[in-house]
Motif scaffolding. Sequence first.
Motif, short mmCIF file in Angstrom:
data_model
loop_
_atom_site.label_atom_id
_atom_site.label_comp_id
_atom_site.label_asym_id
_atom_site.label_seq_id
_atom_site.Cartn_x
_atom_site.Cartn_y
_atom_site.Cartn_z
N ASP A 1 -51.00 16.20 29.82
CA ASP A 1 -51.48 17.50 30.26
C ASP A 1 -51.92 18.64 29.50
O ASP A 1 -51.96 19.59 30.03
CB ASP A 1 -50.23 18.06 31.22
N GLY A 2 -52.13 18.18 28.14
CA GLY A 2 -52.71 19.16 27.21
C GLY A 2 -51.71 20.26 26.85
O GLY A 2 -52.37 21.27 26.15
N SER A 3 -50.36 20.23 27.01
CA SER A 3 -49.47 21.11 26.71
C SER A 3 -48.26 20.40 26.21
O SER A 3 -48.06 19.38 26.65
CB SER A 3 -49.10 22.36 27.77
N LEU A 4 -47.42 21.47 25.59
CA LEU A 4 -45.78 20.81 25.12
C LEU A 4 -44.70 21.86 26.09
O LEU A 4 -45.28 22.88 26.20
CB LEU A 4 -45.83 21.18 23.78
N GLU B 1 -33.67 27.45 28.76
CA GLU B 1 -35.02 28.25 28.96
C GLU B 1 -35.90 27.06 28.54
O GLU B 1 -36.05 26.32 27.53
CB GLU B 1 -34.99 29.35 27.88
N ILE B 2 -37.05 27.13 29.27
CA ILE B 2 -38.41 26.13 29.27
C ILE B 2 -39.33 26.98 29.10
O ILE B 2 -39.85 27.83 29.99
CB ILE B 2 -38.22 25.11 30.14
N LEU B 3 -40.17 26.93 27.81
CA LEU B 3 -41.39 27.53 27.75
C LEU B 3 -42.61 26.57 27.65
O LEU B 3 -42.19 25.24 27.68
CB LEU B 3 -41.60 28.41 26.54
N SER B 4 -43.79 26.80 27.73
CA SER B 4 -44.78 25.95 27.73
C SER B 4 -45.95 26.55 26.79
O SER B 4 -46.32 27.76 26.78
CB SER B 4 -45.24 25.73 29.04
N GLY B 5 -46.59 25.67 25.92
CA GLY B 5 -47.87 25.99 25.33
C GLY B 5 -48.32 24.91 24.66
O GLY B 5 -48.07 23.92 24.44
N ARG B 6 -49.44 25.33 23.76
CA ARG B 6 -50.33 24.30 22.75
C ARG B 6 -49.99 24.52 21.48
O ARG B 6 -50.06 23.47 20.75
CB ARG B 6 -51.93 24.62 23.12
N GLU B 7 -49.62 25.64 20.85
CA GLU B 7 -49.17 25.69 19.50
C GLU B 7 -47.74 26.67 19.46
O GLU B 7 -47.64 27.43 19.92
CB GLU B 7 -50.24 26.33 18.77
#
Length: 304
Positions: free
Chosen positions: A216-219, A251-257
């Motif tokens: 999905d292009g994210s972590l 807590e869940i965050l999401s991002g690319r870097e």
Amino acid sequence: MRQFTAVVNPTAGSSSGTAALLPVARLLREAGAEIDTQYSRSLEHARELARRAGEAGRAVLAVGGDGMAGCVGGALSGTGTEFGLVPAGRGNDFARALGMPSDPGELAGVLLRGTARPVDTIEVSSAVHDGISVLGSVYAGVDAVANRHANTSRLLRGAASYYAGGLRAVTAWRPASYRITVDGVLHERRGYTVVAANSGFYGFNRRIAPGARVDDGSLDVVVIHDAPKRLFFAMMNELKTGAHVRRPQVEILSGREIRIEAERPLPYGADGEVDAALPVTVRVQPGALRVLCPEPVPEISSRR
């Protein structure tokens, strides 16, 4: 017809890896495929063997556990080489995320006829790791300590080693203050761990990030906040199903870097290997690895 090079784990996977590979290799050869087996002397040597085989146009198989999968798959990230797995380790969490079969006949069929699907990888940069790539997750905190205990256990294997390692790590754990920067936004938290997950599984079938998808292009960034230790032990059991994400301490965050820092030296691990300390920066590499896997794949996004 695909031609294969199998790179076998040099340590714990040498005997179990050979045992897992032999029936699969026999079936591949009977089907007309060529398979060359290479025993690596170290993880760095395994990377070298994998790159060399890929440059020769061969599909490369990682034979071992998550550390070997991450090492070989990471070395092939961005090269276009077809990558396959012969699970033979303690956890095999990335293979589990892809739905890889354990039956030799089914596995050989996937490797011969399976689709090479693009999946994301993780670039890891720190004082120790200069831009290496891994597959499943990078985690910093009590789970890295637990995994180190599990890796060094001589008496316990499999799930028992992870559970004992977790018990030992949590008992001695002091909450850490983290600075987590996700796509340029700083989050300051105090707690047990921070996990940057490409795959939803880690730590021997624990669903640390149930919503993570490998393409999905994210972590997904899972943060477990400070809590009484009795509550953390309860969450350890909930990791089997992913129910822990419903707790307010998660807590869940999401991002690319993502950059992870802490106020004291803390170990971090990547795909089962723990050999470095914070700070660390991780970046998703979308669709960087072509993986031979069955269909449907549980952790492949339905959007593709």
